[in-house]
Design a protein around this motif. Sequence first.
Motif, PDB file in Angstrom:
ATOM      1  N   LEU A  77       0.499  -0.742   0.490  1.00  0.00           N
ATOM      2  CA  LEU A  77      -0.105   0.112  -0.272  1.00  0.00           C
ATOM      3  C   LEU A  77       0.576   1.523  -0.036  1.00  0.00           C
ATOM      4  N   PRO A  78       1.074   1.483  -1.195  1.00  0.00           N
ATOM      5  CA  PRO A  78       2.126   2.845  -0.695  1.00  0.00           C
ATOM      6  C   PRO A  78       1.422   4.235  -1.170  1.00  0.00           C
ATOM      7  N   ILE A  79       1.643   4.648  -0.137  1.00  0.00           N
ATOM      8  CA  ILE A  79       1.210   6.066   0.276  1.00  0.00           C
ATOM      9  C   ILE A  79       2.018   7.883   0.136  1.00  0.00           C
ATOM     10  N   LEU A  80       1.570   8.882  -0.501  1.00  0.00           N
ATOM     11  CA  LEU A  80       2.326   9.859  -0.359  1.00  0.00           C
ATOM     12  C   LEU A  80       1.779  10.748   0.404  1.00  0.00           C
ATOM     13  N   LEU A  81       2.637  11.247   1.200  1.00  0.00           N
ATOM     14  CA  LEU A  81       3.049  11.528   2.418  1.00  0.00           C
ATOM     15  C   LEU A  81       2.427  13.260   1.832  1.00  0.00           C
ATOM     16  N   THR A  82       3.481  13.837   1.523  1.00  0.00           N
ATOM     17  CA  THR A  82       3.887  14.913   0.456  1.00  0.00           C
ATOM     18  C   THR A  82       4.782  15.488  -0.466  1.00  0.00           C
ATOM     19  N   PRO A  83       4.064  15.786  -1.931  1.00  0.00           N
ATOM     20  CA  PRO A  83       5.332  15.516  -2.866  1.00  0.00           C
ATOM     21  C   PRO A  83       6.144  16.550  -3.122  1.00  0.00           C
ATOM     22  N   ILE A  84       6.641  16.754  -1.932  1.00  0.00           N
ATOM     23  CA  ILE A  84       7.797  17.910  -1.745  1.00  0.00           C
ATOM     24  C   ILE A  84       8.937  17.596  -0.444  1.00  0.00           C
ATOM     25  N   LEU A  85       9.923  18.391  -0.668  1.00  0.00           N
ATOM     26  CA  LEU A  85      10.336  17.530   1.087  1.00  0.00           C
ATOM     27  C   LEU A  85      10.437  18.776   1.973  1.00  0.00           C
ATOM     28  N   GLU A  86       9.480  17.869   2.827  1.00  0.00           N
ATOM     29  CA  GLU A  86       9.437  18.113   3.810  1.00  0.00           C
ATOM     30  C   GLU A  86       9.844  17.669   5.274  1.00  0.00           C
ATOM     31  N   LEU A  87      10.837  18.090   6.295  1.00  0.00           N
ATOM     32  CA  LEU A  87      11.615  17.334   7.154  1.00  0.00           C
ATOM     33  C   LEU A  87      11.097  16.664   8.428  1.00  0.00           C
ATOM     34  N   ASP A  88      10.075  17.306   9.066  1.00  0.00           N
ATOM     35  CA  ASP A  88       8.988  17.026  10.184  1.00  0.00           C
ATOM     36  C   ASP A  88       8.486  16.466   9.477  1.00  0.00           C
ATOM     37  N   VAL A  89       7.283  16.144   8.567  1.00  0.00           N
ATOM     38  CA  VAL A  89       6.973  15.390   8.124  1.00  0.00           C
ATOM     39  C   VAL A  89       7.683  13.654   7.969  1.00  0.00           C
ATOM     40  N   ALA A  90       9.336  13.878   7.316  1.00  0.00           N
ATOM     41  CA  ALA A  90       9.867  12.650   7.050  1.00  0.00           C
ATOM     42  C   ALA A  90      10.221  12.432   8.263  1.00  0.00           C
ATOM     43  N   ALA A  91      10.554  13.315   9.930  1.00  0.00           N
ATOM     44  CA  ALA A  91      11.020  12.338  11.110  1.00  0.00           C
ATOM     45  C   ALA A  91      10.074  12.162  11.297  1.00  0.00           C
ATOM     46  N   TYR A  92       8.964  11.778  11.111  1.00  0.00           N
ATOM     47  CA  TYR A  92       7.559  11.793  11.683  1.00  0.00           C
ATOM     48  C   TYR A  92       7.274  10.620  11.340  1.00  0.00           C
ATOM     49  N   ALA A  93       7.141  10.516  10.124  1.00  0.00           N
ATOM     50  CA  ALA A  93       7.168   8.725   9.299  1.00  0.00           C
ATOM     51  C   ALA A  93       8.347   8.141   9.379  1.00  0.00           C
ATOM     52  N   MET A  94       8.855   8.408  10.229  1.00  0.00           N
ATOM     53  CA  MET A  94      10.052   7.367  10.246  1.00  0.00           C
ATOM     54  C   MET A  94       9.721   7.253  11.778  1.00  0.00           C
ATOM     55  N   LEU A  95       9.902   7.597  12.824  1.00  0.00           N
ATOM     56  CA  LEU A  95      10.528   8.104  14.026  1.00  0.00           C
ATOM     57  C   LEU A  95       9.143   7.597  14.778  1.00  0.00           C
ATOM     58  N   LEU A  96       7.667   7.433  13.687  1.00  0.00           N
ATOM     59  CA  LEU A  96       6.909   7.969  15.098  1.00  0.00           C
ATOM     60  C   LEU A  96       6.735   6.173  14.979  1.00  0.00           C
ATOM     61  N   PRO A  97       6.592   5.373  13.915  1.00  0.00           N
ATOM     62  CA  PRO A  97       6.413   3.904  13.718  1.00  0.00           C
ATOM     63  C   PRO A  97       7.556   3.235  14.613  1.00  0.00           C
ATOM     64  N   ALA A  98       8.578   3.276  14.239  1.00  0.00           N
ATOM     65  CA  ALA A  98       9.881   2.644  15.323  1.00  0.00           C
ATOM     66  C   ALA A  98       9.676   3.060  16.424  1.00  0.00           C
ATOM     67  N   ALA A  99       9.226   4.552  17.036  1.00  0.00           N
ATOM     68  CA  ALA A  99       8.167   4.378  18.736  1.00  0.00           C
ATOM     69  C   ALA A  99       7.947   2.821  19.235  1.00  0.00           C
ATOM     70  N   VAL A 100       6.763   3.208  17.884  1.00  0.00           N
ATOM     71  CA  VAL A 100       5.166   2.449  17.708  1.00  0.00           C
ATOM     72  C   VAL A 100       5.560   0.918  18.173  1.00  0.00           C
ATOM     73  N   ALA A 101       6.529   0.335  17.254  1.00  0.00           N
ATOM     74  CA  ALA A 101       6.852  -0.801  16.907  1.00  0.00           C
ATOM     75  C   ALA A 101       7.873  -1.438  18.475  1.00  0.00           C
ATOM     76  N   LEU A 102       8.658  -0.134  18.321  1.00  0.00           N
ATOM     77  CA  LEU A 102       9.617  -1.026  19.881  1.00  0.00           C
ATOM     78  C   LEU A 102       8.477  -0.996  21.665  1.00  0.00           C
ATOM     79  N   GLY A 103       7.539   0.087  21.389  1.00  0.00           N
ATOM     80  CA  GLY A 103       6.801  -0.002  22.790  1.00  0.00           C
ATOM     81  C   GLY A 103       6.194  -1.138  22.498  1.00  0.00           C
ATOM     82  N   LEU A 104       5.445  -1.649  21.500  1.00  0.00           N
ATOM     83  CA  LEU A 104       4.557  -3.130  21.209  1.00  0.00           C
ATOM     84  C   LEU A 104       5.654  -4.144  21.781  1.00  0.00           C
ATOM     85  N   HIS A 105       6.001  -4.015  21.272  1.00  0.00           N
ATOM     86  CA  HIS A 105       7.709  -5.066  21.025  1.00  0.00           C
ATOM     87  C   HIS A 105       7.761  -6.192  22.566  1.00  0.00           C
ATOM     88  N   TYR A 106       8.106  -4.601  23.575  1.00  0.00           N
ATOM     89  CA  TYR A 106       8.852  -4.670  24.443  1.00  0.00           C
ATOM     90  C   TYR A 106       7.802  -4.368  25.597  1.00  0.00           C
TER      91      TYR A 106
END
Length: 301
Positions: A96-125
Amino acid sequence: IDDHFSITGGLGVAGLGIPMPRDSHFRIGDEHDNQDEPVAIDVTSGIQGFADARVHVEMTATIDSWTNLTWDVEVNLSTGVKVTISLTRLEHNIQLPILLTPILELDVAAYAMLLPAAVALGLHYAVLKPRRRRAIQQRVDELKGEQRSQLHIQRLHAEETVRLLAPSAERSRAAARATDGLVIESALYGDLPFGIAAQNSNSLHAALDHFWNSRSALSTADEPRACDVTLALQSLITNNQLVIASGGGKYSLPGFYDPSFGVEKSLFVRYRFRGVQHEVIVKDDEALAIPMKAHSLGSQT
């Protein structure tokens, strides 16, 4: 359960064709845990030509032996931030591909990378790891229940073996006492009390001051945690030496049995050699060689 975080970075200039790879790996988790539910993060970066740059982050969670869930983030200088969610089971793959933003937005990129990682680690532990440990403990308890029905038979066989070995062991002990040789004064095998870990025996004297009290407690416990293997070890002595190789559990030795199934076991030995008392404790899979000067408690009688 083991969490793997592997970061792989690559940097290159397409026009020159000179790749400069750089890899680094690190791990979070206990290296002795199994790997049934790993969480992996792979990061790659590169320069395509002189006007385009991208960062690619892939996070994979192994749900079970057949199913993987992947969160793929691609940050591109010209195409923006895109996320691809993939579910792979056996040979089937759903994306399922999702285009979050057509231009480079660093805050969106940071949320896209860090938030799922935090959720995954939280669920894991918080969820997956405790659930798996509960399942393992439940299975161990079931096996313990099955083991209880065999424990009585194993104990009878061990006691019969010790009864047969007793005459030769007593002769060996008497001869050793007469010549200040190697005499096993006491030995316990199993889930030893106080959580004592195998270590340099010079530091064991204080920790085992209550050895006899603990031995009495073992005899009155609802379930046996350790067994007396004094005569069994004495019968294994040859030329004032006793050597047990490392490897499998010591419960297979003559006169031994497994009194604490599913629990890490140790072997404690108190012996006398040349009038000096010695003590040593080793883990179930560790080698034992006595007498050794390092085991000496320095008390001669």
